[in-house]
Design an enzyme around this catalytic site. Structure first.
Site, mmCIF file in Angstrom:
data_model
loop_
_atom_site.group_PDB
_atom_site.id
_atom_site.type_symbol
_atom_site.label_atom_id
_atom_site.label_comp_id
_atom_site.label_asym_id
_atom_site.label_seq_id
_atom_site.Cartn_x
_atom_site.Cartn_y
_atom_site.Cartn_z
ATOM 1 N N HIS A 12 0.822 -1.209 0.000
ATOM 2 C CA HIS A 12 0.000 0.000 0.000
ATOM 3 C C HIS A 12 0.855 1.258 0.000
ATOM 4 O O HIS A 12 2.073 1.225 0.230
ATOM 5 C CB HIS A 12 -0.904 0.007 1.229
ATOM 6 N N GLU A 99 -2.401 -7.159 7.433
ATOM 7 C CA GLU A 99 -1.055 -7.148 8.005
ATOM 8 C C GLU A 99 -0.985 -7.931 9.314
ATOM 9 O O GLU A 99 -2.001 -8.293 9.909
ATOM 10 C CB GLU A 99 -0.619 -5.690 8.227
#
Length: 326
Positions: A12, A99
């Site tokens: 990201h 994550e």
């Protein structure tokens, strides 16, 4: 019939917690304005390469959803330029590829992890590497490898996986364990560090990507149940920091680097669902930590670049443009 997949493992854009140097595993840290510009550049980069993605996956955290959204937006422009009837895939949001959970350290800075804090009542440790690998294997079994297995005569696959640095490292290692021995090669001329290995290709910069070309001749689906003992999987080390862009590795040394002998059925724990092994698949590593799209991208000053991105806010340039009179 052979089928290929061009696969992009993408991190990201920059987040507010990245700038503040805070742990933001499952914490839903937003993109900064600079991070949004990174994502926009990435989408434009793929569009300039005329890549038409067939599948776009992201975690369900907003930093990946917005990054994937910018890729999709550029794809929609590409579709309009080339073929207005071409369908642009939706972004499939999957919590399984989020994550690593940092437990009690979520939102905290590294120096706050004192021994006294760790020993305090109620402290929650970070998610284990084994748990990360289990999630990565679920994604491989349920979402990625079945794409190669499909017998459709559709065009070859172009797949984007927008996730997070630590999880992507785990996903890459788990994917390696599914590939045949000596089936992974580096593209000619790829610039890498002097001590690179297949397991340790390096970290991911913000919107940096690992690009792979996988060619599948035949894919076998094997069934593995809890009644069958699981083989041992090598304990691969964690990836190192991002590789320097100007590092060079000798081509003869690259040619000698091969995967170790892999277990015939690479799973970490017994699973009742089918576990797929990419037999007959060859893989070429085309790009490591790709970030050419970030060239000449400068952070806006005055604190604007590091502030939280808001889709309703105006760009920094807008504040300095003189209002045109009618």
């Amino acid at each position: 019939m052979a089928r290929s997949m061009r696969l992009f493992l993408i991190r990201h854009g920059e987040t507010v917690d990245n700038v503040a140097q805070r742990y933001a595993g499952v914490r839903d840290s937003p993109l900064t304005c600079h991070g949004f510009q990174q994502a926009t550049r990435l989408g434009q980069h793929f569009r300039a390469l005329e890549l038409s993605f067939t599948h776009i996956f992201s975690s369900n955290l907003q930093r990946t959803v917005k990054t994937a959204g910018q890729i999709r937006e550029a794809q929609m422009l590409l579709a309009g330029d080339e073929d207005p009837t071409r369908r642009v895939p939706d972004v499939v949001q999957l919590p399984v590829i989020m994550e690593r959970d940092f437990g009690s350290m979520e939102g905290k800075k590294p120096y706050e992890r004192t021994q006294e804090y760790v020993d305090s009542p109620g402290f929650v440790a970070k998610e284990s590497k084994e748990s990360l690998a289990r999630r990565a294997n679920v994604f491989l079994d349920d979402h990625l490898l079945p794409l190669l297995e499909e017998s459709s005569e559709a065009d070859d696959l172009v797949v984007a996986i927008v996730s997070h640095g630590i999880f992507l490292s785990s996903l890459w290692r788990c994917l390696l364990l599914r590939l045949p021995h000596k089936s992974v090669t580096f593209a000619s001329g790829l610039m890498l560090g002097p001590r690179v290995s297949l397991e340790q290709l390096g970290g991911w910069s913000n919107t940096g990507f690992l690009e792979l070309l996988m060619t599948q001749v035949a894919l076998e689906a094997s069934r593995h149940t809890s009644d069958t003992p699981s083989p041992q999987v090598p304990n691969l080390p964690l990836p190192t920091d991002a590789l320097p862009a100007d590092a060079v590795i000798d081509k003869d040394e690259i040619a000698q680097q091969q995967l170790p002998e892999l277990p015939s059925f690479p799973v970490l724990t017994a699973q009742k669902s089918p576990t797929r092994i990419a037999r007959g698949c060859t893989t070429t590593i085309l790009t490591v930590n790709g970030k050419d799209h970030l060239q000449n991208l400068k952070r806006a000053g005055g604190g604007f670049g590091t502030s939280r991105h808001d889709a309703s806010q105006k760009s920094i340039q807008t504040y300095f443009k003189r209002r045109k009179l009618a």
